[in-house]
Design a protein around this motif. Structure first.
Motif, PDB file in Angstrom:
ATOM      1  N   PHE A  23      18.071   6.363 -15.252  1.00 49.69           N
ATOM      2  CA  PHE A  23      17.062   7.393 -15.525  1.00 49.69           C
ATOM      3  C   PHE A  23      15.989   6.800 -16.432  1.00 49.69           C
ATOM      4  O   PHE A  23      15.841   7.177 -17.588  1.00 49.69           O
ATOM      5  CB  PHE A  23      17.748   8.629 -16.124  1.00 49.69           C
ATOM      6  CG  PHE A  23      18.633   9.328 -15.133  1.00 49.69           C
ATOM      7  CD1 PHE A  23      18.083  10.197 -14.191  1.00 49.69           C
ATOM      8  CD2 PHE A  23      19.998   9.086 -15.098  1.00 49.69           C
ATOM      9  CE1 PHE A  23      18.886  10.823 -13.244  1.00 49.69           C
ATOM     10  CE2 PHE A  23      20.813   9.716 -14.161  1.00 49.69           C
ATOM     11  CZ  PHE A  23      20.251  10.588 -13.236  1.00 49.69           C
ATOM     12  N   PHE A  31      10.754  12.490 -11.032  1.00 50.96           N
ATOM     13  CA  PHE A  31      12.030  13.208 -11.032  1.00 50.96           C
ATOM     14  C   PHE A  31      12.003  14.602 -10.382  1.00 50.96           C
ATOM     15  O   PHE A  31      12.879  14.905  -9.556  1.00 50.96           O
ATOM     16  CB  PHE A  31      12.623  13.273 -12.448  1.00 50.96           C
ATOM     17  CG  PHE A  31      14.025  13.793 -12.446  1.00 50.96           C
ATOM     18  CD1 PHE A  31      15.069  13.019 -11.957  1.00 50.96           C
ATOM     19  CD2 PHE A  31      14.307  15.078 -12.880  1.00 50.96           C
ATOM     20  CE1 PHE A  31      16.362  13.507 -11.914  1.00 50.96           C
ATOM     21  CE2 PHE A  31      15.595  15.577 -12.844  1.00 50.96           C
ATOM     22  CZ  PHE A  31      16.626  14.789 -12.363  1.00 50.96           C
ATOM     23  N   SER A  38      16.273  15.824  -2.856  1.00 55.17           N
ATOM     24  CA  SER A  38      17.592  15.190  -2.698  1.00 55.17           C
ATOM     25  C   SER A  38      18.769  16.149  -2.799  1.00 55.17           C
ATOM     26  O   SER A  38      19.839  15.851  -2.287  1.00 55.17           O
ATOM     27  CB  SER A  38      17.793  14.109  -3.780  1.00 55.17           C
ATOM     28  OG  SER A  38      16.781  13.152  -3.741  1.00 55.17           O
ATOM     29  N   GLN A 139      28.858  14.179 -13.278  1.00 58.05           N
ATOM     30  CA  GLN A 139      29.090  13.134 -12.268  1.00 58.05           C
ATOM     31  C   GLN A 139      28.661  11.744 -12.752  1.00 58.05           C
ATOM     32  O   GLN A 139      29.048  10.745 -12.170  1.00 58.05           O
ATOM     33  CB  GLN A 139      28.345  13.510 -10.980  1.00 58.05           C
ATOM     34  CG  GLN A 139      26.839  13.642 -11.181  1.00 58.05           C
ATOM     35  CD  GLN A 139      26.129  14.432 -10.093  1.00 58.05           C
ATOM     36  OE1 GLN A 139      26.734  15.168  -9.343  1.00 58.05           O
ATOM     37  NE2 GLN A 139      24.807  14.265 -10.008  1.00 58.05           N
ATOM     38  N   LYS A 168      27.528  17.095  -7.433  1.00 56.84           N
ATOM     39  CA  LYS A 168      27.751  16.597  -6.084  1.00 56.84           C
ATOM     40  C   LYS A 168      29.271  16.476  -5.956  1.00 56.84           C
ATOM     41  O   LYS A 168      29.913  15.960  -6.888  1.00 56.84           O
ATOM     42  CB  LYS A 168      27.096  15.218  -5.925  1.00 56.84           C
ATOM     43  CG  LYS A 168      27.170  14.667  -4.526  1.00 56.84           C
ATOM     44  CD  LYS A 168      26.424  13.347  -4.441  1.00 56.84           C
ATOM     45  CE  LYS A 168      26.200  12.949  -3.006  1.00 56.84           C
ATOM     46  NZ  LYS A 168      25.422  11.690  -2.916  1.00 56.84           N
ATOM     47  N   LYS A 188      17.815  15.014   3.643  1.00 56.80           N
ATOM     48  CA  LYS A 188      16.878  14.048   3.054  1.00 56.80           C
ATOM     49  C   LYS A 188      15.816  13.601   4.078  1.00 56.80           C
ATOM     50  O   LYS A 188      14.634  13.509   3.760  1.00 56.80           O
ATOM     51  CB  LYS A 188      17.636  12.826   2.522  1.00 56.80           C
ATOM     52  CG  LYS A 188      18.431  13.103   1.262  1.00 56.80           C
ATOM     53  CD  LYS A 188      18.889  11.790   0.637  1.00 56.80           C
ATOM     54  CE  LYS A 188      19.430  12.028  -0.762  1.00 56.80           C
ATOM     55  NZ  LYS A 188      19.632  10.787  -1.506  1.00 56.80           N
ATOM     56  N   LYS A 201      19.000   4.125  -1.928  1.00 55.79           N
ATOM     57  CA  LYS A 201      19.380   5.056  -3.017  1.00 55.79           C
ATOM     58  C   LYS A 201      20.901   5.185  -3.063  1.00 55.79           C
ATOM     59  O   LYS A 201      21.506   5.215  -4.141  1.00 55.79           O
ATOM     60  CB  LYS A 201      18.736   6.424  -2.772  1.00 55.79           C
ATOM     61  CG  LYS A 201      19.197   7.555  -3.712  1.00 55.79           C
ATOM     62  CD  LYS A 201      18.252   7.784  -4.856  1.00 55.79           C
ATOM     63  CE  LYS A 201      18.608   8.914  -5.805  1.00 55.79           C
ATOM     64  NZ  LYS A 201      18.175  10.217  -5.391  1.00 55.79           N
ATOM     65  N   PHE A 238      26.967  19.819  -2.463  1.00 55.12           N
ATOM     66  CA  PHE A 238      26.466  20.123  -3.805  1.00 55.12           C
ATOM     67  C   PHE A 238      26.943  21.525  -4.173  1.00 55.12           C
ATOM     68  O   PHE A 238      26.668  22.486  -3.435  1.00 55.12           O
ATOM     69  CB  PHE A 238      24.940  20.024  -3.848  1.00 55.12           C
ATOM     70  CG  PHE A 238      24.463  18.600  -3.690  1.00 55.12           C
ATOM     71  CD1 PHE A 238      24.171  17.822  -4.799  1.00 55.12           C
ATOM     72  CD2 PHE A 238      24.366  18.024  -2.423  1.00 55.12           C
ATOM     73  CE1 PHE A 238      23.776  16.500  -4.662  1.00 55.12           C
ATOM     74  CE2 PHE A 238      23.972  16.691  -2.275  1.00 55.12           C
ATOM     75  CZ  PHE A 238      23.685  15.933  -3.399  1.00 55.12           C
TER      76      PHE A 238
END
Ligand SMILES: C[S@@+](CC[C@H](N)C(=O)[O-])C[C@H]1O[C@@H](n2cnc3c(N)ncnc32)[C@H](O)[C@@H]1O
Ligand SMILES: O=C(O)C(=O)C[C@]1(C(=O)O)C=C[C@@H](O)C=C1
Length: 245
Positions: A23, A31, A38, A139, A168, A188, A201, A238
Motif C-alpha cells: 500500500f 486506490f 476489484s 486478510q 475476501k 474485473k 495483480k 467477498f
C-alpha cells in the motif's frame, strides 16, 4: 465513494518480476478506483456499515476503523452516528494512506472527532467501543495474530457493541472455489481490467492477502466470545460478517 481518484493502471504493463503487493504511494493514488473495480459489493458494504453504525453506535463510546486506507468506512460511520459524545479512531500502517486520508476527512465538515493514526492495528488498544470495522484488512494480517486481535476487539467492545468484518474468502470445495473465483475475474474484466492486469495483480497478492474460509471466520469470532455472528452480505468471494457482543 471517494472522488478524485486516478484510474488504476498499476499492472497494465508487463513486469519482468512481480513484487509483493504494497500500500505505497502508487496504490494510494489509484486506490478508490482500484477497490471499486476489484471488490464486488464494496459500495453496498459501505452503505451497510453506515446502517449498522446508525443502529449500534452508543453515546460516549469509541468507534474504530482498523485498516482505514483513505477513510471510506470512517466517512460513512461519521455520517451515520446519531448519538452524542462519540469519537472515531481510524488506524492504518501505511503513511501514504494516512496522509491522503487526512485530506479526504478534512474536505467534509462533521462534529464527530476523528483520530487518524499511522499504527499497526495489532498494537492499538481497543476500549469503550460500540462499533469496530475491519473492512478488507484482516486478510493482510499474519494469520497467527488474527485470533488474538479478534479477542482483544471482543474484550474492548461494550455489551451490545458490534464488529463488522469484511474479507475476501475462499471455499474448501475446489469446484466451488474455481466457479466463484472465475466469477470474480469476470467482474474485473467487466470493469475494464485486462488478462495481464488480472494475472499480475494475482501474483502480487500471493502470500500477501491470505484469505480464510467462512467457517474459519465464524469459528474465530465464536472463540473470541461472540455468540451472535453471521455473514450479512456476500458478493462472490467477498463477504462481510456482523458479530454482536
Ligand atoms: C484493502 S485496504 C482497506 C480498505 C478500507 N478499509 C476501505 O474500506 O476502503 C487494506 C488496508 O490495510 C492496511 N493495513 C495492512 N496491514 C495493517 C496493519 N497491520 N495495521 C494497520 N493497517 C494495516 C493497508 O495499509 C491498507 O490501507
Ligand atoms: O483479490 C483481488 O484481486 C483484489 O484486488 C482484492 C483487494 C482486497 O480485497 O483488498 C486487494 C487489494 C486492493 O486493496 C483491493 C482489493
Amino acid at each position: 465513494m471517494l472522488k478524485n481518484s486516478q484510474k488504476d493502471t498499476i499492472y497494465a504493463q508487463a513486469h519482468e518480476a512481480i513484487g509483493a503487493f504494497q500500500f505505497d504511494e502508487s496504490v494510494v493514488a489509484v486506490f478508490p478506483d482500484m477497490i471499486q473495480r476489484s471488490v464486488p459489493g464494496y459500495q453496498t458494504i459501505l452503505t451497510g456499515i453506515g446502517e449498522l453504525t446508525k443502529q449500534y453506535s452508543q453515546a460516549n463510546t469509541k468507534l474504530y476503523d482498523l485498516g482505514c486506507s483513505l477513510g471510506a468506512a470512517t466517512l460513512t460511520m461519521r455520517r451515520n452516528i446519531q448519538v452524542e459524545g462519540c469519537e472515531i479512531i481510524s488506524i492504518d500502517n501505511s503513511k501514504a494512506m494516512i496522509q491522503r486520508a487526512e485530506e479526504y476527512l478534512h474536505a467534509y465538515h462533521s462534529d464527530v472527532p476523528v483520530n487518524l493514526k499511522c499504527a499497526d492495528m495489532t498494537e492499538v488498544p481497543i476500549e469503550n467501543a460500540s462499533v469496530v470495522v475491519i473492512n478488507f484488512t484482516l486478510q493482510f494480517i499474519d494469520p497467527e495474530q488474527r485470533d488474538e486481535l479478534v479477542k482483544r476487539i471482543y474484550q474492548g467492545l461494550k455489551p451490545g457493541g458490534v464488529l463488522i468484518l469484511s474479507e475476501k474468502i475462499h471455499f474448501e470445495d475446489q469446484a466451488i472455489q474455481t466457479a466463484i473465483e472465475n466469477m470474480h475475474w469476470q467482474f474485473k474484466r467487466a470493469n475494464g481490467y485486462s488478462e495481464l492486469e488480472i494475472s499480475q495483480k494475482r501474483s502480487s497478492l500471493e502470500n500477501v492477502l491470505i484469505s480464510d474460509t467462512e467457517a474459519q471466520h465464524l469459528k474465530r469470532l465464536n472463540n473470541a466470545g461472540f455468540t451472535s455472528a453471521s455473514i450479512w452480505f456476500q458478493a462472490y468471494n467477498f463477504a462481510s460478517f456482523l458479530a454482536i457482543k
